[in-house]
Structures are given as structure tokens and as C-alpha cells.
Design an enzyme around this catalytic site. Structure first.
Site, short mmCIF file in Angstrom:
data_model
loop_
_atom_site.label_atom_id
_atom_site.label_comp_id
_atom_site.label_asym_id
_atom_site.label_seq_id
_atom_site.Cartn_x
_atom_site.Cartn_y
_atom_site.Cartn_z
N LYS A 29 11.82 -16.14 4.13
CA LYS A 29 11.94 -14.69 4.19
C LYS A 29 12.38 -14.24 5.60
O LYS A 29 12.40 -15.04 6.53
CB LYS A 29 10.61 -14.06 3.76
CG LYS A 29 10.24 -14.38 2.29
CD LYS A 29 8.90 -13.74 1.91
CE LYS A 29 8.57 -13.98 0.44
NZ LYS A 29 7.28 -13.31 0.06
N TYR B 164 12.96 -8.74 -7.32
CA TYR B 164 11.52 -8.55 -7.49
C TYR B 164 11.20 -7.56 -8.62
O TYR B 164 10.13 -6.94 -8.61
CB TYR B 164 10.88 -8.09 -6.18
CG TYR B 164 10.60 -9.22 -5.21
CD1 TYR B 164 9.67 -10.23 -5.53
CD2 TYR B 164 11.23 -9.30 -3.98
CE1 TYR B 164 9.40 -11.26 -4.64
CE2 TYR B 164 10.96 -10.33 -3.08
CZ TYR B 164 10.04 -11.31 -3.43
OH TYR B 164 9.76 -12.33 -2.54
N PHE C 15 2.93 -2.23 -3.92
CA PHE C 15 3.57 -2.80 -2.74
C PHE C 15 5.08 -2.97 -2.88
O PHE C 15 5.75 -3.46 -1.96
CB PHE C 15 2.92 -4.15 -2.39
CG PHE C 15 2.97 -5.19 -3.49
CD1 PHE C 15 4.12 -5.96 -3.70
CD2 PHE C 15 1.87 -5.43 -4.29
CE1 PHE C 15 4.17 -6.92 -4.70
CE2 PHE C 15 1.91 -6.39 -5.30
CZ PHE C 15 3.08 -7.13 -5.50
N ARG D 186 4.96 -24.71 -4.44
CA ARG D 186 3.87 -23.72 -4.34
C ARG D 186 2.71 -24.29 -3.50
O ARG D 186 2.06 -23.56 -2.75
CB ARG D 186 3.36 -23.33 -5.74
CG ARG D 186 4.37 -22.63 -6.65
CD ARG D 186 4.72 -21.22 -6.27
NE ARG D 186 3.59 -20.35 -6.08
CZ ARG D 186 3.69 -19.01 -6.00
NH1 ARG D 186 4.87 -18.41 -6.14
NH2 ARG D 186 2.64 -18.28 -5.80
N THR E 93 -0.68 -16.62 -1.78
CA THR E 93 0.09 -15.43 -1.38
C THR E 93 -0.47 -14.80 -0.10
O THR E 93 0.28 -14.43 0.79
CB THR E 93 0.06 -14.40 -2.52
OG1 THR E 93 0.50 -15.03 -3.72
CG2 THR E 93 0.95 -13.21 -2.20
N ARG F 72 2.06 -20.85 4.65
CA ARG F 72 1.51 -19.50 4.81
C ARG F 72 0.26 -19.50 5.70
O ARG F 72 0.07 -18.57 6.50
CB ARG F 72 1.24 -18.89 3.44
CG ARG F 72 2.55 -18.44 2.77
CD ARG F 72 2.37 -18.14 1.32
NE ARG F 72 3.48 -17.36 0.75
CZ ARG F 72 3.61 -17.09 -0.54
NH1 ARG F 72 2.69 -17.52 -1.41
NH2 ARG F 72 4.63 -16.39 -0.97
N ASN G 92 4.64 -13.16 4.49
CA ASN G 92 4.06 -14.49 4.27
C ASN G 92 5.11 -15.61 4.26
O ASN G 92 4.88 -16.68 3.71
CB ASN G 92 3.21 -14.48 3.00
CG ASN G 92 4.01 -14.08 1.77
OD1 ASN G 92 5.24 -13.96 1.83
ND2 ASN G 92 3.34 -13.90 0.65
N HIS H 279 9.05 -17.70 -0.18
CA HIS H 279 8.99 -17.44 -1.62
C HIS H 279 9.18 -18.75 -2.35
O HIS H 279 9.93 -19.61 -1.90
CB HIS H 279 10.11 -16.48 -2.03
CG HIS H 279 10.28 -16.40 -3.53
ND1 HIS H 279 9.52 -15.54 -4.30
CD2 HIS H 279 11.07 -17.10 -4.39
CE1 HIS H 279 9.86 -15.73 -5.58
NE2 HIS H 279 10.80 -16.66 -5.65
N GLU I 123 16.07 -17.42 -10.92
CA GLU I 123 16.18 -17.20 -9.47
C GLU I 123 17.24 -18.10 -8.85
O GLU I 123 17.94 -17.69 -7.92
CB GLU I 123 14.81 -17.43 -8.82
CG GLU I 123 13.80 -16.35 -9.22
CD GLU I 123 12.40 -16.58 -8.68
OE1 GLU I 123 11.53 -15.72 -8.92
OE2 GLU I 123 12.17 -17.62 -8.00
N1 UDP Z 1 2.98 -8.94 -1.88
C1 UDP Z 1 2.47 -7.88 -1.13
N2 UDP Z 1 1.22 -7.41 -1.44
C2 UDP Z 1 0.46 -7.92 -2.44
C3 UDP Z 1 0.98 -8.99 -3.20
C4 UDP Z 1 2.24 -9.49 -2.89
O1 UDP Z 1 3.14 -7.38 -0.23
O2 UDP Z 1 -0.66 -7.45 -2.68
C5 UDP Z 1 4.33 -9.47 -1.57
C6 UDP Z 1 4.29 -10.83 -0.86
O3 UDP Z 1 5.38 -10.88 0.07
C7 UDP Z 1 4.49 -11.79 -2.02
C8 UDP Z 1 5.48 -10.99 -2.90
O4 UDP Z 1 5.05 -9.65 -2.78
O5 UDP Z 1 4.98 -13.04 -1.60
C9 UDP Z 1 5.51 -11.39 -4.36
O6 UDP Z 1 4.19 -11.35 -4.88
P1 UDP Z 1 3.63 -12.51 -5.82
O7 UDP Z 1 2.37 -12.02 -6.42
O8 UDP Z 1 4.73 -12.97 -6.76
O9 UDP Z 1 3.26 -13.67 -4.78
P2 UDP Z 1 3.94 -15.10 -4.49
O10 UDP Z 1 4.45 -15.64 -5.81
O11 UDP Z 1 5.04 -14.86 -3.48
O12 UDP Z 1 2.83 -15.94 -3.93
MG MG Z 2 5.70 -14.73 -7.21
#
Ligand code: UDP
Ligand code: MG
Length: 140
Positions: free
Chosen positions: A10, A50, A58, A86, A92, A103, A113, A116, A127
């Protein structure tokens, strides 16, 4: 079973010079980088990428963050690549991410974080297609 997944470094990760360190972790874990591209998302593209999160509180902040600078997108290939990526990423929220994950080591907040990763086979296909043409992937 060999799988492919989409990874993104990112804008915060690119800006902080973390591309090499994160690529090192992919390769050290046996994930192959079979395509890579630096790009910058505009608002429309970030919203589309997204879209699953469009109802979340958010979403607008996330779109602003993801358009704030260039990103590195890469396709990773290997056995169980989706889950393995992952695991390298961590949870996250960096505060809850396991020790030694990207992370935990580099994430500043639940939003900023660093990385992705696709969360399943359907998302991985969509994707990967979002960023890459088949010709630009080099399976090996
Ligand atoms: N995000 C955020 N606030 C939250 C949850 C997610 O800003 O409470 C952002 C964060 O950058 C995250 C992205 O939104 O990586 C996508 O969220 P997701 O739940 O898909 O998490 P990921 O798959 O990236 O772990
Ligand atoms: Mg995700």
C-alpha cells in the site's frame, strides 16, 4: 495445490521503502512473484477495488489512503498461496497481528497496515484480473 493470490504494498509501504523487505519475505517463504506492477489508483479505481466494503464506516478514508501515493501490486504463486500470504501479512489490526508478520513489524494503524492480500480464491481471481493481463504473469 498451487494457487495464485494478489498482494499489494500500500502507499505507506512504498513511501517508507519497504518493497524490498516485503519481497524478501515472499521469496524466503517460497512464494514466487510471477507478476509485478507499480501503479497509482485514482478514486474511481480504489472505490471499485474495495466495493465489498462500500457500506463500512471506514470506506471513504480507506479510498483516500489507497489513492495517496503509488502502490506495488504483485501476483504470488505457490502451494496454498492465499493463506500463506495472509499469514505473512498478519491480522488487519497491527496491534493484534502475530509477532514477525509484516503488519506487526510495520503497520501504523488498522487502516495504514502496509499490505493487502486476497482473502479467498474468488477474490484472488477478480483482484488479479483487476491489475494484470494474462501475458504479464509468468508461472514457474
Ligand atoms: N480497514 C480500516 N478500518 C477497519 C477495517 C479495515 O481502515 O476497521 C482498512 C484496512 O486498510 C484493511 C482494509 O480496510 O486492510 C480492508 O479491510 P479488510 O477487513 O478486508 O482487511 P484485510 O483483508 O486487509 O486484512
Ligand atoms: Mg480483505
Amino acid at each position: 495445490m498451487s494457487e495464485r493470490t494478489l498482494s499489494i504494498i500500500k502507499p505507506d509501504g512504498v513511501a517508507r521503502g519497504l518493497v524490498g523487505e516485503i519481497y524478501r519475505r515472499f521469496e524466503a517463504s517460497g512464494l514466487r512473484i510471477i507478476g509485478a506492477r507499480m501503479t497509482r489508483l485514482d478514486t474511481q479505481k480504489a472505490r471499485a477495488f474495495y466495493q465489498a466494503h462500500r457500506q463500512r464506516p471506514f470506506y471513504d478514508d480507506l479510498v483516500a489512503y489507497m489513492t495517496s501515493g503509488p502502490i506495488m501490486a504483485q501476483v504470488l504463486e505457490g502451494d496454498n498461496a492465499i493463506q500463506r500470504n495472509r499469514e505473512l501479512m498478519g491480522a488487519t489490526n497491527p496491534a493484534q497481528a502475530a509477532v514477525g508478520t509484516v503488519r506487526a513489524d510495520y503497520g501504523e494503524s488498522i487502516e495504514r497496515n502496509v499490505v493487502h492480500g486476497s482473502d479467498g480464491p474468488g477474490a484472488a481471481r477478480e483482484e488479479i484480473d483487476f491489475f494484470f493481463r494474462p501475458d504479464d504473469l509468468h508461472s514457474r
